[in-house]
Design a protein around this motif. Structure first.
Motif, PDB file in Angstrom:
ATOM      1  N   UNK A  74       0.849  -1.189   0.000  1.00  0.00           N
ATOM      2  CA  UNK A  74       0.000   0.000   0.000  1.00  0.00           C
ATOM      3  C   UNK A  74       0.885   1.240   0.000  1.00  0.00           C
ATOM      4  N   UNK A  75       0.562   2.176  -0.881  1.00  0.00           N
ATOM      5  CA  UNK A  75       1.296   3.445  -0.884  1.00  0.00           C
ATOM      6  C   UNK A  75       0.270   4.547  -0.650  1.00  0.00           C
ATOM      7  N   UNK A  76       0.293   5.131   0.537  1.00  0.00           N
ATOM      8  CA  UNK A  76      -0.712   6.127   0.910  1.00  0.00           C
ATOM      9  C   UNK A  76      -0.481   7.429   0.147  1.00  0.00           C
ATOM     10  N   UNK A  77      -1.490   8.286   0.061  1.00  0.00           N
ATOM     11  CA  UNK A  77      -1.295   9.598  -0.563  1.00  0.00           C
ATOM     12  C   UNK A  77      -0.165  10.386   0.111  1.00  0.00           C
ATOM     13  N   UNK A  78      -0.017  10.212   1.425  1.00  0.00           N
ATOM     14  CA  UNK A  78       1.048  10.903   2.154  1.00  0.00           C
ATOM     15  C   UNK A  78       2.429  10.420   1.677  1.00  0.00           C
ATOM     16  N   UNK A  79       2.538   9.106   1.491  1.00  0.00           N
ATOM     17  CA  UNK A  79       3.799   8.534   0.999  1.00  0.00           C
ATOM     18  C   UNK A  79       4.082   9.070  -0.405  1.00  0.00           C
ATOM     19  N   UNK A  80       3.035   9.169  -1.209  1.00  0.00           N
ATOM     20  CA  UNK A  80       3.221   9.677  -2.570  1.00  0.00           C
ATOM     21  C   UNK A  80       3.715  11.118  -2.560  1.00  0.00           C
ATOM     22  N   UNK A  81       3.160  11.883  -1.618  1.00  0.00           N
ATOM     23  CA  UNK A  81       3.560  13.287  -1.486  1.00  0.00           C
ATOM     24  C   UNK A  81       5.051  13.386  -1.127  1.00  0.00           C
ATOM     25  N   UNK A  82       5.478  12.492  -0.242  1.00  0.00           N
ATOM     26  CA  UNK A  82       6.887  12.503   0.173  1.00  0.00           C
ATOM     27  C   UNK A  82       7.809  12.087  -0.967  1.00  0.00           C
ATOM     28  N   UNK A  83       7.370  11.094  -1.729  1.00  0.00           N
ATOM     29  CA  UNK A  83       8.192  10.648  -2.869  1.00  0.00           C
ATOM     30  C   UNK A  83       8.330  11.766  -3.887  1.00  0.00           C
ATOM     31  N   UNK A  84       7.206  12.437  -4.103  1.00  0.00           N
ATOM     32  CA  UNK A  84       7.192  13.568  -5.035  1.00  0.00           C
ATOM     33  C   UNK A  84       8.223  14.621  -4.598  1.00  0.00           C
ATOM     34  N   UNK A  85       8.263  14.866  -3.284  1.00  0.00           N
ATOM     35  CA  UNK A  85       9.120  15.939  -2.764  1.00  0.00           C
ATOM     36  C   UNK A  85      10.592  15.522  -2.641  1.00  0.00           C
ATOM     37  N   UNK A  86      10.852  14.278  -2.264  1.00  0.00           N
ATOM     38  CA  UNK A  86      12.219  13.924  -1.854  1.00  0.00           C
ATOM     39  C   UNK A  86      12.872  12.801  -2.639  1.00  0.00           C
ATOM     40  N   UNK A  87      12.148  12.149  -3.536  1.00  0.00           N
ATOM     41  CA  UNK A  87      12.772  11.094  -4.352  1.00  0.00           C
ATOM     42  C   UNK A  87      13.101  11.640  -5.723  1.00  0.00           C
ATOM     43  N   UNK A  88      14.191  11.249  -6.359  1.00  0.00           N
ATOM     44  CA  UNK A  88      15.252  10.468  -5.724  1.00  0.00           C
ATOM     45  C   UNK A  88      16.008  11.313  -4.700  1.00  0.00           C
ATOM     46  N   UNK A  89      16.450  10.657  -3.619  1.00  0.00           N
ATOM     47  CA  UNK A  89      17.175  11.375  -2.574  1.00  0.00           C
ATOM     48  C   UNK A  89      17.232  10.578  -1.285  1.00  0.00           C
ATOM     49  N   UNK A  90      17.818  11.187  -0.240  1.00  0.00           N
ATOM     50  CA  UNK A  90      18.144  10.430   0.979  1.00  0.00           C
ATOM     51  C   UNK A  90      16.979  10.239   1.949  1.00  0.00           C
ATOM     52  N   UNK A  91      15.844   9.777   1.435  1.00  0.00           N
ATOM     53  CA  UNK A  91      14.691   9.471   2.302  1.00  0.00           C
ATOM     54  C   UNK A  91      14.262   8.031   2.066  1.00  0.00           C
ATOM     55  N   UNK A  92      14.202   7.251   3.152  1.00  0.00           N
ATOM     56  CA  UNK A  92      13.732   5.866   3.091  1.00  0.00           C
ATOM     57  C   UNK A  92      12.342   5.793   3.710  1.00  0.00           C
ATOM     58  N   UNK A  93      11.412   5.181   2.986  1.00  0.00           N
ATOM     59  CA  UNK A  93      10.046   5.051   3.497  1.00  0.00           C
ATOM     60  C   UNK A  93       9.783   3.602   3.878  1.00  0.00           C
ATOM     61  N   UNK A  94       9.274   3.403   5.095  1.00  0.00           N
ATOM     62  CA  UNK A  94       8.921   2.053   5.549  1.00  0.00           C
ATOM     63  C   UNK A  94       7.429   1.851   5.301  1.00  0.00           C
TER      64      UNK A  94
END
Ligand code: TXA
Ligand code: MG
Length: 326
Positions: A74-94
């Motif tokens: 499951x990829x929540x809208x919040x996770x998508x928002x974070x990926x949009x902002x910080x990927x690619x880059x030094x953020x790991x999402x669990x």
């Protein structure tokens, strides 16, 4: 095993990974020790080479977003928002994991840690290999993280198949680990994306207690958060925990590490100043290499000056606290 080759040949590195090999590669944070995340035999070799306990789960690296839905249930809208902002880059999402991800990778947890690095060569490697790559930092368990190919060669060179030289790591501290299965998400490890940056995008995040004070339930959330980690061989203390005058009189060979220099400079046989202008980004990029130089300096003790608890200073303080010998 003889020392493995160091190369800049991305095709060779990709082929080695596809064949179940262990390849250390540069990322923007630190060097990773990579293996095909879907091949349990290859992943088992990571734990062996690092001497890493099996309860400490691995981060899975991807470059192509197509892998996300295969790895995460499951990829929540919040996770998508974070990926949009910080990927690619030094953020790991669990994220909640799918059955495709071997339990060995996640240490039996129902979640998987996923990260999309920004380092161009790492991205090229991941795209060429076209597999998700499990990669912890490329150091023996508990020791300092490597930020150059030579650092990797010095400690793991005889236990792995190849080192892909991506130059010195530009960020210098590991990725930020954010647990997305809670609301609000909880910061499990401070890293290259700062808490302030995250909160600008998604509002307040949860945190865990500082090093050493983690509760049992927090430790269960993030099994890798051991109190002692990232440690040099030379004993390291924070300035607040030592009596500097007494230490100076003891005749010990002392080393110092600080952001922009210390008054008591003459007390130290070796002083590492991370960023004379006080810039935390520069300091982070130099941090692990500076600790290595101190460790090689034939010193009896290293004294560290903590950073201000803002931005990357939080990640650096976290690493310093874990580097302390209790
Ligand atoms: O910057 C980085 O993240 C580097 C580069 C190579 O990408 N990798 C890295 O991996 O630092 P490692 O294994 O040294 O640290 C991974 C951290 C550990 O603290 C581990 O416990 C946590 O991520 N972790 C991994 N999977 C997890 C999960 N499913 N739930 C909670 N924590 C997890
Ligand atoms: Mg590590």
């Amino acid at each position: 095993m003889p020392a493995c080759p160091i190369t800049t040949d991305v095709n060779l590195a990709a082929a080695t990974l596809r064949d179940g090999g262990l390849v250390a590669f540069g990322t923007e944070t630190v060097y990773g020790l990579g293996a095909n995340a879907l091949d349990t035999k290859a992943v088992a070799r990571i734990f062996e080479a690092k001497n890493r306990p099996h309860f400490d789960p691995l981060i899975v690296h991807i470059a192509d977003a197509k892998w996300l839905s295969k790895l995460a249930a499951e990829v929540s809208p919040l996770a998508e928002q974070l990926m949009e902002a910080f990927w690619p880059g030094p953020l790991t999402l669990v994220l909640p994991k799918t059955d495709l991800v071997p339990d060995l990778v996640t240490s039996g947890l129902p979640s998987v840690a996923v990260r999309m690095p920004s380092h161009p060569q790492a991205r090229e490697l991941l795209l060429k290999v076209d597999l998700p790559i499990a990669a912890p930092s490329a150091n023996p368990f508990g020791q300092l993280s490597p930020t150059t190919a030579r650092h990797v060669a010095a400690t793991l060179g005889e236990r792995i198949d190849l080192i892909l030289d991506g130059g010195p790591c530009l960020v210098g501290v590991e990725s930020t680990v954010l647990l997305m299965t809670e609301s609000p998400p909880r910061l499990l490890r401070h890293g290259g994306v700062t808490q302030e940056q995250l909160e600008k995008v998604i509002g307040p995040v949860g945190t865990v207690s500082p090093t050493g004070d983690a509760t049992d339930s927090e430790a269960a959330l993030s099994p890798g958060m051991l109190a002692q980690h990232y440690a040099p061989r030379t004993p390291l203390s924070l300035i607040d925990d030592v009596n500097l005058e007494e230490l100076s009189r003891s005749g010990k060979r002392l080393g110092a590490i600080s952001l922009s220099g210390v008054d008591a400079g003459s007390a130290f046989a070796h002083e590492e100043i991370l960023a004379p202008n006080g810039d935390l980004t520069t300091a982070a990029a130099e941090f692990f290499a500076a600790l290595r130089r101190l460790d090689a300096g034939d010193l009896d003790q290293i004294v560290a000056w903590p950073f201000s608890e803002v931005g990357l200073g939080r990640a650096l303080n976290d690493r310093l606290r874990r580097a302390c010998h209790s």
